[in-house]
Design an enzyme around this catalytic site. Structure first.
Site, PDB file in Angstrom:
ATOM      1  N   ARG A 206      -6.688  -5.797   0.686  1.00  0.00           N
ATOM      2  CA  ARG A 206      -6.286  -4.791  -0.290  1.00  0.00           C
ATOM      3  C   ARG A 206      -7.487  -4.199  -1.016  1.00  0.00           C
ATOM      4  NH1 ARG A 206      -0.664  -6.747  -1.143  1.00  0.00           N
ATOM      5  NH2 ARG A 206       0.423  -5.370  -2.570  1.00  0.00           N
TER       6      ARG A 206
ATOM      7  N   ARG B 239      14.873  -1.079  -3.987  1.00  0.00           N
ATOM      8  CA  ARG B 239      14.714  -2.276  -3.150  1.00  0.00           C
ATOM      9  C   ARG B 239      15.378  -3.495  -3.798  1.00  0.00           C
ATOM     10  NH1 ARG B 239       8.933  -3.845  -0.671  1.00  0.00           N
ATOM     11  NH2 ARG B 239       8.301  -4.272  -2.810  1.00  0.00           N
TER      12      ARG B 239
ATOM     13  N   ARG C 168       1.724  -0.244  -9.657  1.00  0.00           N
ATOM     14  CA  ARG C 168       1.261  -0.818  -8.385  1.00  0.00           C
ATOM     15  C   ARG C 168       0.815   0.278  -7.421  1.00  0.00           C
ATOM     16  NH1 ARG C 168       6.221  -3.540  -6.473  1.00  0.00           N
ATOM     17  NH2 ARG C 168       5.030  -4.345  -4.709  1.00  0.00           N
TER      18      ARG C 168
END
Ligand code: AMP
Length: 218
Positions: free
Chosen positions: A90, A129, A175
């Site tokens: 990441r 989600r 995020r």
């Protein structure tokens, strides 16, 4: 058949769905650092205690905590036949560390699959989600293709579907910002290495799995 992949893309871009399908069809192991951290948080391990606050804020867990974990995971028997890294690397630092680990073991990544999805769609997907509290499988209440057969219940094991704390709209938007700042530069990094394949995440899971399958079977 190619067997070592990195799945790259923002949270909500469809990395997990692609990995799930490839595991079902080809038996390729999915290594999700997010899942490993969530299990550690749930089990109250030392690692989980250290990672928890970063995860709740939607920040990245420090590289120092991630790298040992991944090196260890890649050295296990089940990873020798291949894997899809989901959520790792990441940062450029993580990518460089991965290169070193792979060099030492004389292996390399076959391809990096980048799922490109616009920001407003990511926000929509993350806030819709729902995740099984037992097996971690993901569903989406805003999209019939990913809705569970029965509201609030996992199709696979009947577990309760919950919203991940970090999928809350505000945290999810943070995020995505973290992704853009720290992870997105990896697209150029792997492009320069000549191993990046870009998929349009808006083309849908069926089409993208077809394209991923071609890459695996090439
Ligand atoms: P994910 O399920 O991939 O969205 O990951 C959930 C959270 O776990 C992230 O928001 C980070 O806090 C942490 N995390 C997962 N993978 C990494 C990584 N490679 N580096 C740093 N933090 C990570």
């Amino acid at each position: 058949m190619k067997k070592k992949f990195i799945l790259l893309g923002a949270p909500g871009s469809g990395k997990g769905t692609l990995a799930e399908r490839a595991t079902a069809k080809y038996g390729i192991l999915q290594i999700s650092t997010g899942d490993i951290f969530r299990h550690n948080v749930a089990d109250g391990t030392e690692l989980g205690k250290k990672a928890k606050e970063y995860m709740q804020r939607g920040d990245l867990v420090p590289d120092g905590l991630v790298l040992d974990l991944v090196t260890d995971r890649l050295s296990q028997d089940d990873a020798q036949k291949g894997y899809m890294l989901d959520g790792f690397p990441r940062t450029i630092v993580q990518a460089e560390a991965l290169n070193k680990t792979l060099e030492k073991s004389g292996t390399k990544i076959d391809a990096v699959v980048y799922l490109n999805v616009p920001r407003d769609e990511l926000v929509k997907r993350l806030s819709g989600r729902r995740t099984c509290s037992v097996c971690g499988r993901s569903y989406n209440v805003g999209n019939p293709e990913f809705a569970p057969a029965v509201d609030g219940v996992c199709d696979v094991d009947g577990g309760e579907l919950v919203q991940r704390h970090d999928d809350d709209k505000k945290v999810a938007e943070g995020r995505i910002d973290v992704y853009n700042e720290q992870t997105h530069p990896l697209v150029k990094y792997y492009q320069a290495a000549g191993i990046l394949t870009e998929l349009n995440g808006m083309d849908g899971a069926v089409r993208n799995f077809e394209l991923f399958s071609k890459l695996i079977e090439a």
